[in-house]
Scaffold this motif. Structure first.
Motif, PDB file in Angstrom:
ATOM      1  N   ARG A 197      13.803  -0.357   9.434  1.00  0.00           N
ATOM      2  CA  ARG A 197      12.653   0.090   9.377  1.00  0.00           C
ATOM      3  C   ARG A 197      11.986  -0.068  10.946  1.00  0.00           C
ATOM      4  O   ARG A 197      12.428  -0.645  11.883  1.00  0.00           O
ATOM      5  CB  ARG A 197      11.556  -1.100   8.441  1.00  0.00           C
ATOM      6  CG  ARG A 197      11.758  -2.324   8.881  1.00  0.00           C
ATOM      7  CD  ARG A 197      11.084  -3.211   7.739  1.00  0.00           C
ATOM      8  NE  ARG A 197      11.737  -3.226   6.674  1.00  0.00           N
ATOM      9  CZ  ARG A 197      11.657  -3.650   5.415  1.00  0.00           C
ATOM     10  NH1 ARG A 197      10.496  -4.242   5.197  1.00  0.00           N
ATOM     11  NH2 ARG A 197      12.345  -3.463   4.377  1.00  0.00           N
ATOM     12  N   LEU A 233      14.538   3.691   1.460  1.00  0.00           N
ATOM     13  CA  LEU A 233      13.088   3.836   1.042  1.00  0.00           C
ATOM     14  C   LEU A 233      12.166   2.961   1.099  1.00  0.00           C
ATOM     15  O   LEU A 233      11.141   3.335   1.530  1.00  0.00           O
ATOM     16  CB  LEU A 233      13.521   3.931  -0.745  1.00  0.00           C
ATOM     17  CG  LEU A 233      12.182   4.607  -1.545  1.00  0.00           C
ATOM     18  CD1 LEU A 233      11.862   6.002  -0.968  1.00  0.00           C
ATOM     19  CD2 LEU A 233      12.740   4.334  -3.123  1.00  0.00           C
ATOM     20  N   LYS A 234      12.451   1.537   0.924  1.00  0.00           N
ATOM     21  CA  LYS A 234      11.808   0.501   1.458  1.00  0.00           C
ATOM     22  C   LYS A 234      11.310   0.486   2.979  1.00  0.00           C
ATOM     23  O   LYS A 234       9.933   0.504   3.338  1.00  0.00           O
ATOM     24  CB  LYS A 234      12.280  -1.051   0.845  1.00  0.00           C
ATOM     25  CG  LYS A 234      12.453  -1.219  -0.424  1.00  0.00           C
ATOM     26  CD  LYS A 234      13.072  -2.341  -0.527  1.00  0.00           C
ATOM     27  CE  LYS A 234      13.255  -2.733  -2.058  1.00  0.00           C
ATOM     28  NZ  LYS A 234      14.037  -3.987  -2.386  1.00  0.00           N
ATOM     29  N   ALA A 271       8.582   3.087   3.546  1.00  0.00           N
ATOM     30  CA  ALA A 271       7.194   2.919   3.300  1.00  0.00           C
ATOM     31  C   ALA A 271       6.842   1.767   4.247  1.00  0.00           C
ATOM     32  O   ALA A 271       5.706   1.865   4.720  1.00  0.00           O
ATOM     33  CB  ALA A 271       7.473   2.086   2.008  1.00  0.00           C
ATOM     34  N   SER A 272       7.536   0.919   4.781  1.00  0.00           N
ATOM     35  CA  SER A 272       7.031  -0.145   5.658  1.00  0.00           C
ATOM     36  C   SER A 272       6.798   0.590   6.863  1.00  0.00           C
ATOM     37  O   SER A 272       5.921   0.260   7.650  1.00  0.00           O
ATOM     38  CB  SER A 272       8.172  -1.078   5.915  1.00  0.00           C
ATOM     39  OG  SER A 272       7.984  -2.086   6.902  1.00  0.00           O
ATOM     40  N   ILE A 310       5.727   3.581   7.631  1.00  0.00           N
ATOM     41  CA  ILE A 310       4.727   4.532   7.451  1.00  0.00           C
ATOM     42  C   ILE A 310       3.548   3.706   7.416  1.00  0.00           C
ATOM     43  O   ILE A 310       2.219   4.006   8.079  1.00  0.00           O
ATOM     44  CB  ILE A 310       4.542   5.343   6.199  1.00  0.00           C
ATOM     45  CG1 ILE A 310       5.804   6.327   6.396  1.00  0.00           C
ATOM     46  CG2 ILE A 310       3.187   5.960   6.081  1.00  0.00           C
ATOM     47  CD1 ILE A 310       5.836   7.333   5.340  1.00  0.00           C
ATOM     48  N   GLN A 311       3.482   2.292   6.689  1.00  0.00           N
ATOM     49  CA  GLN A 311       2.464   1.403   7.038  1.00  0.00           C
ATOM     50  C   GLN A 311       2.160   0.941   8.366  1.00  0.00           C
ATOM     51  O   GLN A 311       1.173   1.015   8.870  1.00  0.00           O
ATOM     52  CB  GLN A 311       2.865   0.284   5.974  1.00  0.00           C
ATOM     53  CG  GLN A 311       2.570   0.655   4.267  1.00  0.00           C
ATOM     54  CD  GLN A 311       2.940  -0.557   3.654  1.00  0.00           C
ATOM     55  OE1 GLN A 311       4.000  -1.323   3.768  1.00  0.00           O
ATOM     56  NE2 GLN A 311       2.439  -0.677   2.415  1.00  0.00           N
ATOM     57  N   ARG A 359       8.253  14.128   1.281  1.00  0.00           N
ATOM     58  CA  ARG A 359       7.244  13.225   0.516  1.00  0.00           C
ATOM     59  C   ARG A 359       6.079  12.884   1.219  1.00  0.00           C
ATOM     60  O   ARG A 359       6.158  12.059   2.267  1.00  0.00           O
ATOM     61  CB  ARG A 359       8.028  11.978   0.003  1.00  0.00           C
ATOM     62  CG  ARG A 359       9.340  12.210  -0.674  1.00  0.00           C
ATOM     63  CD  ARG A 359       9.303  13.191  -2.080  1.00  0.00           C
ATOM     64  NE  ARG A 359      10.650  13.363  -2.537  1.00  0.00           N
ATOM     65  CZ  ARG A 359      10.699  13.782  -3.836  1.00  0.00           C
ATOM     66  NH1 ARG A 359       9.459  14.168  -4.635  1.00  0.00           N
ATOM     67  NH2 ARG A 359      11.904  13.831  -4.461  1.00  0.00           N
ATOM     68  N   CYS A 362       3.119  10.637   2.393  1.00  0.00           N
ATOM     69  CA  CYS A 362       2.729   9.222   2.382  1.00  0.00           C
ATOM     70  C   CYS A 362       1.351   9.052   2.514  1.00  0.00           C
ATOM     71  O   CYS A 362       0.937   7.852   2.533  1.00  0.00           O
ATOM     72  CB  CYS A 362       3.787   8.228   2.731  1.00  0.00           C
ATOM     73  SG  CYS A 362       5.452   8.358   2.038  1.00  0.00           S
ATOM     74  N   ASN A 385      -1.210   7.922  -0.348  1.00  0.00           N
ATOM     75  CA  ASN A 385      -1.076   6.788  -0.624  1.00  0.00           C
ATOM     76  C   ASN A 385      -1.396   5.570  -0.078  1.00  0.00           C
ATOM     77  O   ASN A 385      -1.977   4.363  -0.428  1.00  0.00           O
ATOM     78  CB  ASN A 385       0.227   6.480  -1.596  1.00  0.00           C
ATOM     79  CG  ASN A 385       0.308   7.398  -2.644  1.00  0.00           C
ATOM     80  OD1 ASN A 385      -0.736   7.915  -3.301  1.00  0.00           O
ATOM     81  ND2 ASN A 385       1.500   8.028  -2.892  1.00  0.00           N
ATOM     82  N   LEU A 386      -0.850   5.590   1.308  1.00  0.00           N
ATOM     83  CA  LEU A 386      -0.827   4.370   2.208  1.00  0.00           C
ATOM     84  C   LEU A 386      -2.024   4.484   3.353  1.00  0.00           C
ATOM     85  O   LEU A 386      -2.078   3.437   4.085  1.00  0.00           O
ATOM     86  CB  LEU A 386       0.576   4.299   2.855  1.00  0.00           C
ATOM     87  CG  LEU A 386       1.721   4.130   1.939  1.00  0.00           C
ATOM     88  CD1 LEU A 386       2.857   4.243   2.683  1.00  0.00           C
ATOM     89  CD2 LEU A 386       1.703   3.027   1.106  1.00  0.00           C
TER      90      LEU A 386
END
Length: 423
Positions: free
Chosen positions: A316, A351-352, A355-356, A358-359, A414, A416, A419-420
């Motif tokens: 990440r 996958l995790k 998300a991390s 993009i956050q 996808r 993101c 959502n984020l």
């Protein structure tokens, strides 16, 4: 090329300093027997002196050797160990004690009291060592590198662009040992040790010549086996370290080794090249797209297909790495957003990590310069084990750059941001 002033100073000291007198200056007690001088070993505890001091001769430099533990070194090593200094500091100390002018920029910098200045000086010495090491590694490259690139289905031009090269067992130490100029080889040894690229190791006493100085006898390369070297440069093109991948995947050694102190979480591999590429896209009227992936080979695979890519060297992106992506976006015209596609490994960690990542990007994208999405080459969770595990494998069989671009453009992305995105 070696700094001539430092080399000359090292030679002057080695040719003039009496090692027995130096040992006394350092507080070591001398015992003489039959014309030979000995002292207590500086590497192990003992009651009877076993470390012999050898004076300079027409064919050798002053040095010491312990007949019990095998400790072996020259006047600089002696000062380093007794006074707890690094190599440049030992040169500076000897020059001061024995009345030699310190005219070199390196030794002058080390005399500055400021810890910040001292740290900057060490960094500068390490960068010099990295560049010298890279030149040595390049001497080993063909044909091992060519064979490896062919096996990985990468073009030689990709290897050249990324400065890929090869290290074999003790490439750096052997280069030092084989150097004919003592001053140059001793300077290089000190620099490489300071940068962590070579390390001292225990050597059986019988394996080291006692009467002759062998400055490389107690050292080994940090990259201890045959590996592919990936030079790591920051966004300003400064060489800050290396990654080294093993060639033989069947061996039990770690797949990757990184040079000590490499700040992986603070850099993006190939960031400078990606910056040039996205600005080239804009100049040509194309949409600037940046792929963020995990590994070195992932980034190079995408880059070989004409795409802009960086690697986070982990699962990440950190906050610092997210800030670098924002910096890349700010090199573009203000009205042109940078499309960032997170393309990590296709497993649960990937996958995790997506998300991390993009956050982290959204957290630092205060001016909304990014458009975010992530690439996930499957349409269902059940297909996860059937697909390529990473971008390198997924794109390995894709050759024309236009095909790769079309594939990634049409492949499910996808989004993101909905959502984020912070509210």
């Amino acid at each position: 090329m070696p700094n001539n002033e430092i080399t000359q100073l090292i030679d002057k000291l080695a040719n003039s300093v009496d090692i027995e007198e130096l040992a006394q200056r350092l507080g070591l007690s001398i015992k003489r027997s039959g014309g030979a001088a000995s002292t207590l070993c500086i590497d192990h505890n003992e009651e009877n002196p076993s470390m012999r001091l050898y004076p300079r001769s027409n064919s050798d430099k002053p040095h010491y050797h312990c007949y019990v533990c095998g400790a072996h070194g020259d006047i600089f090593t002696l000062v380093q160990k007794v006074n707890g200094l690094d190599f440049i500091e030992s040169v500076k100390w000897l020059a001061s004690v024995y009345g030699y002018k310190q005219t070199t920029s390196a030794t002058k910098k080390r005399s500055v009291v400021s810890e910040k200045k001292k740290a900057q000086s060490i960094e500068a010495i390490n960068h010099t060592a990295f560049e010298k090491a890279l030149n040595i590694f390049k001497e080993n490259s063909p044909p091992i590198l060519i064979k490896w690139l062919k096996k990985r289905e990468l073009q030689t031009s990709t290897g050249n662009s990324a400065e890929l090269c090869v290290t074999t067992k003790n490439s750096l130490v052997n280069h030092v040992i084989n150097s004919k100029n003592y001053g140059e080889s001793r300077e290089l040894l000190g620099q490489l040790e300071s940068a962590g690229l070579i390390r001292s190791q225990y050597t059986e006493p019988s394996n080291v010549s006692s009467t002759h100085l062998d400055i490389g006898a107690r050292y080994r390369d940090f990259f201890y086996d045959t590996r592919i070297i990936f030079p790591i440069r920051d966004i300003t093109n400064l060489l800050i370290g290396f990654a080294a991948r093993k060639i033989d995947d069947s061996s039990q050694t770690p797949k990757y080794l990184y040079s000590p102190g490499l700040p992986k979480s603070q850099i993006l591999y190939r960031a400078r090249e990606a910056s040039l590429k996205i600005n080239e896209f804009v100049s040509n009227g194309d949409v600037p797209i940046l792929y963020v992936c995990e590994g070195l080979l992932d980034a190079l695979r995408l880059e070989s297909l004409g795409l802009a890519a960086v690697a986070v060297l982990g699962s990440r992106a950190s906050d610092n790495q997210a800030k670098i992506v924002i910096h890349l976006a700010k090199t573009l015209p203000e009205i042109t957003p940078l499309q960032v596609r997170i393309f990590l490994d296709t497993d649960s960690a990937g996958l995790k990590g997506a998300a991390s990542t993009i956050q982290a990007l959204l957290k630092h994208d205060a001016e909304r310069r990014l458009e975010l999405a992530f690439v996930w080459p499957t349409t269902s969770h059940e297909d996860l084990e059937k697909i390529a595990k990473d971008p390198d494998e997924f794109l390995k069989k894709v050759t024309p750059p236009t095909t790769a671009k079309d594939l990634l453009d049409t492949h499910p992305l996808r989004s993101c941001s909905i959502n984020l995105r912070k509210t």
